[in-house]
Design an enzyme around this catalytic site. Structure first.
Site, PDB file in Angstrom:
ATOM      1  N   ASP A  27       0.767  -0.991  -0.375  1.00  0.00           N
ATOM      2  CA  ASP A  27      -0.025   0.020  -0.101  1.00  0.00           C
ATOM      3  C   ASP A  27       1.038   0.817  -0.051  1.00  0.00           C
ATOM      4  O   ASP A  27       1.597   0.953   0.125  1.00  0.00           O
ATOM      5  CB  ASP A  27      -0.398   0.203   1.143  1.00  0.00           C
ATOM      6  CG  ASP A  27      -1.805  -0.963   0.980  1.00  0.00           C
ATOM      7  OD1 ASP A  27      -1.902  -2.223   0.378  1.00  0.00           O
ATOM      8  OD2 ASP A  27      -3.262  -0.776   1.877  1.00  0.00           O
ATOM      9  N   HIS A  84       3.370  -2.436   3.200  1.00  0.00           N
ATOM     10  CA  HIS A  84       3.954  -1.193   2.854  1.00  0.00           C
ATOM     11  C   HIS A  84       5.171  -1.110   1.410  1.00  0.00           C
ATOM     12  O   HIS A  84       5.968  -1.217   2.818  1.00  0.00           O
ATOM     13  CB  HIS A  84       3.518  -0.009   3.628  1.00  0.00           C
ATOM     14  CG  HIS A  84       2.174  -0.081   3.808  1.00  0.00           C
ATOM     15  ND1 HIS A  84       1.786  -0.846   5.134  1.00  0.00           N
ATOM     16  CD2 HIS A  84       0.897   1.283   4.536  1.00  0.00           C
ATOM     17  CE1 HIS A  84       0.885  -0.470   5.322  1.00  0.00           C
ATOM     18  NE2 HIS A  84       0.758   0.708   4.751  1.00  0.00           N
TER      19      HIS A  84
HETATM   20 NI    NI Z   1      -2.977   3.690   2.871  1.00  0.00          NI
END
Ligand code: NI
Length: 278
Positions: free
Chosen positions: A91, A235
């Site tokens: 992400d 991430h």
């Molecule tokens: Ni996010």
């Protein structure tokens, strides 16, 4: 980083068997860079008589001007009811380390899903997004600037999604089918709007908390606790996550997992519906 503090999470799912698909069936998207299409010489293999008179001009290979980009990321037909699947998701990018993530995934024949934040997509990132598509990864919409969608007006909510949608479509030609609400914040209104926009809501089963604990060892330990069918949240904007990636992939490899995109994991995603496991 504001965006980095965003979503935390993963999904767990249950219900997958064994046996991973062979590497040959793994990521081999049409348009793989460097995979020049060469026409076989008429008549058979090199070195054998072809029946052509000497000096017959060979057809010239067509010059490649631009790298072909598939109109969409084409999911493979992986049966995650019988194969040990894991859906790795990244992400808040693209970021400085995203190319490194792609290099590492390629070494493991691993497909993943990238939930992109529109305002993070700079001019330099365009080739990176095209590469994601060409290498069989899935692109997902993570809104324009990572707002809590439940706090926005209907128009504001749509704007957050559509602005990113348009940019990604313009760069890659891909119409995304999945989105992840920032912070996992969703409600009935978000469901209605994402349904209207043709996007399934993808949450997670396993949160590596890689944005909080910048320790590769922890990212490895938490991610590899995933059971077959689960979605792992990470991430790609954090260096420590990128450092953890080769190690966690080694662990998943040893366990015989197949790396799938979220669309491959669920097969038939319904717009507006929330997914956290299969
Ligand atoms: Ni996010």
């Amino acid at each position: 980083m504001r965006v980095g503090l965003a979503c935390l999470s993963l999904l767990l799912v249950a219900g997958c068997g064994v046996a991973s698909i062979p590497p040959a069936a793994a990521p081999s998207p049409a348009g793989t860079p460097g995979a020049l299409v060469t026409a076989s010489p008429p008549g058979g293999q090199a070195g054998k008589p072809t029946g052509e008179p000497p000096g017959t001009p060979r057809p010239m290979p067509r010059p490649r001007t631009t790298q072909p980009i598939p109109p969409e990321t084409r999911p493979r037909d992986v049966d995650c009811a019988h194969v040990k699947c894991v859906a790795l998701t990244f992400d808040d990018g693209p970021g400085n380390y995203t190319s490194t993530v792609l290099d590492t995934l390629a070494r493991h024949h691993a497909r993943a899903t990238f939930f992109l934040v529109g305002e993070m997509i700079h001019e330099d990132d365009r080739p990176v997004l095209r590469r994601m598509v060409a290498e069989g990864h899935e692109l997902g919409n993570h809104t324009w600037d990572h707002r809590d969608l439940t706090s926005l007006s209907d128009a504001g909510l749509r704007h957050e999604i559509i602005k990113t949608e348009k940019l990604v479509k313009e760069i890659t030609g891909v119409r995304m089918h999945v989105m992840r609400p920032p912070y996992g914040a969703t409600d009935r209104r978000v469901a209605q709007e994402t349904k209207r926009l043709g996007l399934a809501q993808i949450l997670w089963a396993i949160d590596t908390l890689d944005w909080r604990d910048r320790v590769p060892k922890l990212v490895v330990r938490r991610s590899t606790a995933a059971k077959p069918g689960e979605i792992v949240l990470m991430h790609d904007i954090h260096k420590t996550t990128v450092e953890a990636l080769p190690r966690l992939l080694n662990v998943f490899d040893r366990k015989g997992f197949t790396y799938v995109t979220v669309s491959e994991l669920f097969g038939d995603l319904k717009p507006g519906k929330r997914y956290s496991d299969r």
